[in-house]
Design a protein around this motif. Structure first.
Motif, mmCIF file in Angstrom:
data_model
loop_
_atom_site.group_PDB
_atom_site.id
_atom_site.type_symbol
_atom_site.label_atom_id
_atom_site.label_comp_id
_atom_site.label_asym_id
_atom_site.label_seq_id
_atom_site.Cartn_x
_atom_site.Cartn_y
_atom_site.Cartn_z
ATOM 1 N N SER A 1 0.650 -1.369 0.019
ATOM 2 C CA SER A 1 0.063 -0.067 0.074
ATOM 3 C C SER A 1 1.379 1.458 0.355
ATOM 4 O O SER A 1 0.477 2.135 -0.599
ATOM 5 N N ARG A 2 2.208 0.850 0.805
ATOM 6 C CA ARG A 2 2.812 2.811 0.860
ATOM 7 C C ARG A 2 3.441 2.510 -0.629
ATOM 8 O O ARG A 2 4.199 4.041 -1.123
ATOM 9 N N ILE A 3 3.592 1.354 -1.404
ATOM 10 C CA ILE A 3 4.601 1.370 -2.387
ATOM 11 C C ILE A 3 4.009 2.489 -3.816
ATOM 12 O O ILE A 3 3.883 2.889 -4.108
ATOM 13 N N ASN A 4 2.652 1.918 -3.281
ATOM 14 C CA ASN A 4 0.957 1.846 -4.760
ATOM 15 C C ASN A 4 1.458 3.631 -4.398
ATOM 16 O O ASN A 4 1.492 3.913 -5.060
ATOM 17 N N LYS A 5 1.031 3.688 -3.602
ATOM 18 C CA LYS A 5 0.935 5.266 -2.901
ATOM 19 C C LYS A 5 2.341 6.229 -3.097
ATOM 20 O O LYS A 5 2.272 7.310 -3.873
ATOM 21 N N THR A 6 3.218 5.857 -2.497
ATOM 22 C CA THR A 6 4.537 6.537 -3.471
ATOM 23 C C THR A 6 4.261 6.524 -4.909
ATOM 24 O O THR A 6 5.089 7.721 -4.953
ATOM 25 N N TYR A 7 3.845 5.724 -5.364
ATOM 26 C CA TYR A 7 4.432 5.216 -7.059
ATOM 27 C C TYR A 7 2.718 6.469 -7.757
ATOM 28 O O TYR A 7 3.070 7.501 -8.634
ATOM 29 N N THR A 8 1.887 6.458 -7.194
ATOM 30 C CA THR A 8 0.729 7.299 -7.587
ATOM 31 C C THR A 8 1.485 8.703 -7.145
ATOM 32 O O THR A 8 0.864 10.374 -7.685
ATOM 33 N N SER A 9 1.931 9.214 -5.707
ATOM 34 C CA SER A 9 2.373 10.107 -6.090
ATOM 35 C C SER A 9 3.175 10.997 -6.685
ATOM 36 O O SER A 9 3.520 12.635 -6.745
ATOM 37 N N ILE A 10 4.111 10.355 -7.286
ATOM 38 C CA ILE A 10 5.185 11.004 -8.223
ATOM 39 C C ILE A 10 5.053 10.719 -9.641
ATOM 40 O O ILE A 10 5.131 11.517 -10.244
ATOM 41 N N GLU A 11 3.767 9.854 -9.789
ATOM 42 C CA GLU A 11 2.825 9.811 -10.914
ATOM 43 C C GLU A 11 2.380 11.766 -11.379
ATOM 44 O O GLU A 11 2.376 11.834 -12.448
ATOM 45 N N ASN A 12 1.630 11.858 -9.632
ATOM 46 C CA ASN A 12 1.144 13.810 -9.957
ATOM 47 C C ASN A 12 2.407 14.433 -9.459
ATOM 48 O O ASN A 12 2.022 15.902 -9.365
ATOM 49 N N SER A 13 3.403 13.902 -9.862
ATOM 50 C CA SER A 13 4.604 14.890 -9.947
ATOM 51 C C SER A 13 4.539 15.493 -8.392
ATOM 52 O O SER A 13 4.632 17.082 -8.209
ATOM 53 N N LEU A 14 4.793 15.026 -7.497
ATOM 54 C CA LEU A 14 4.714 15.476 -5.829
ATOM 55 C C LEU A 14 5.980 14.342 -5.420
ATOM 56 O O LEU A 14 6.131 13.412 -5.505
ATOM 57 N N ILE A 15 6.204 15.470 -4.128
ATOM 58 C CA ILE A 15 7.838 14.567 -3.675
ATOM 59 C C ILE A 15 6.655 13.779 -2.542
ATOM 60 O O ILE A 15 5.629 14.964 -2.022
ATOM 61 N N VAL A 16 6.814 12.728 -2.514
ATOM 62 C CA VAL A 16 6.209 12.350 -1.385
ATOM 63 C C VAL A 16 7.431 11.648 -0.401
ATOM 64 O O VAL A 16 8.375 11.852 -0.794
ATOM 65 N N ILE A 17 7.180 12.140 0.770
ATOM 66 C CA ILE A 17 7.956 11.940 2.115
ATOM 67 C C ILE A 17 7.443 10.666 3.370
ATOM 68 O O ILE A 17 6.830 10.901 4.282
ATOM 69 N N ASN A 18 8.038 9.464 2.771
ATOM 70 C CA ASN A 18 7.426 8.421 3.517
ATOM 71 C C ASN A 18 8.181 8.125 4.609
ATOM 72 O O ASN A 18 9.551 8.368 4.583
ATOM 73 N N ASP A 19 8.247 7.235 6.024
ATOM 74 C CA ASP A 19 8.499 7.325 6.534
ATOM 75 C C ASP A 19 9.429 5.510 6.494
ATOM 76 O O ASP A 19 8.770 4.374 6.481
ATOM 77 N N LEU A 20 11.085 6.058 6.479
ATOM 78 C CA LEU A 20 11.809 4.225 5.993
ATOM 79 C C LEU A 20 11.623 3.861 6.790
ATOM 80 O O LEU A 20 11.108 2.062 6.596
#
Length: 280
Positions: free
Chosen positions: A115-134
């Protein structure tokens, strides 16, 4: 459980009454048919002759004893069969309980990362920096769980001569193992991506929720392209089917397809196990 097994005691009582009653009727028929002018009676009057009464009761008790011995032997066989059915049921129930628990744990541990991987990909595709907790992205896979699930299914298949669940599990395991492998690669790319994020952006955005437009997307483009290619590419994977003697499974899916396949096969697997449990 079989309803007939639950009523075995009642059937035994009815059988005993029937055999004893039949024995008395047969004895009375032959006993009253003796003499110069025989007249058979199923329920004759009790004789007043002591010797005759003694002989009659002695023979009757011997006949009832023989019928009881025959019936008790039959009941022992039936009760043993019922015991075997109960032990078989208990064994399968134990396997199904363990399977559902372990499969649920394997599913939960990987879908959290997916779910976090999918969220990261969606954010990248929307040209947004996504900051997840590593720390949230680091998988905590337990390799023993998958091996334990297979071991339990193998035991069930051997005992019941039924490998239908094992075949479904192979498709689930295929998706699980591929996603586990690709998750590790995607997280490694994200770690490189994360190192490039400016400290001011990190300070201004809550970890795990921070998303904002790129000031300079080209600065992150190498990692974005790597992430995108790995996420979108179709991978041809083969899982050897020799263990269950069925055709090998071949897939040609990207990350999202495999993620959906994992969810579908998980539901199929749980449904199949639940149906088997209800039948035993």
């Amino acid at each position: 459980m079989n309803k007939k097994t639950n009523r075995l005691a009642l059937y035994g009582f009815i059988g005993a009454a029937f055999l004893i009653g039949l024995s008395i009727l047969v004895l009375n028929h032959y006993w009253t048919a003796l003499g110069v002018n025989p007249k058979t009676e199923a329920l004759p009057q009790i004789t007043k002759d002591y010797e005759e009464f003694k002989d009659y009761t002695t023979l009757l008790l011997a006949l009832i004893s023989a019928a009881g011995t025959l019936l008790s032997s039959l009941l022992i066989i039936l009760f043993y069969d019922a015991w075997k059915i109960q032990k078989h049921y208990d064994f399968n129930k134990e396997i199904f309980d363990t399977l559902l628990k372990n499969i649920g744990e394997t599913y939960y541990e990987i879908v959290q990362v997916n779910s976090r991987i999918n969220k990261t990909y969606t954010s990248i595709e929307n040209s947004l920096i996504v900051i997840n907790d590593l720390d949230d992205l680091i998988p905590n896979y337990d390799p023993k769980l998958i091996r334990e699930v297979y071991s339990q299914l193998d035991r069930y298949a051997a005992l019941n001569d039924d490998d239908s669940i094992l075949e479904i599990f192979r498709r689930y395991e295929n998706s699980y193992m591929w996603l586990k492998k690709i998750n590790t690669k995607l997280i490694s790319i994200y770690q490189e991506y994360y190192k490039k994020i400016d400290q001011k952006i990190l300070d201004a955005s809550p970890i795990g929720y921070g998303m904002r437009p790129y000031d300079n997307i080209n600065y992150y483009m190498d990692e974005i392209q790597k992430f995108r290619r790995l996420y979108e590419q179709h991978n041809h994977t083969i899982y050897d089917g020799s263990r269950t003697n069925v055709d090998p499974i071949e897939t040609n899916m990207n990350y999202l397809d495999t993620d959906n396949c994992l969810q579908n096969t998980y539901q199929e697997l749980v449904t199949a196990i639940t149906k088997k449990f209800n039948l035993h």
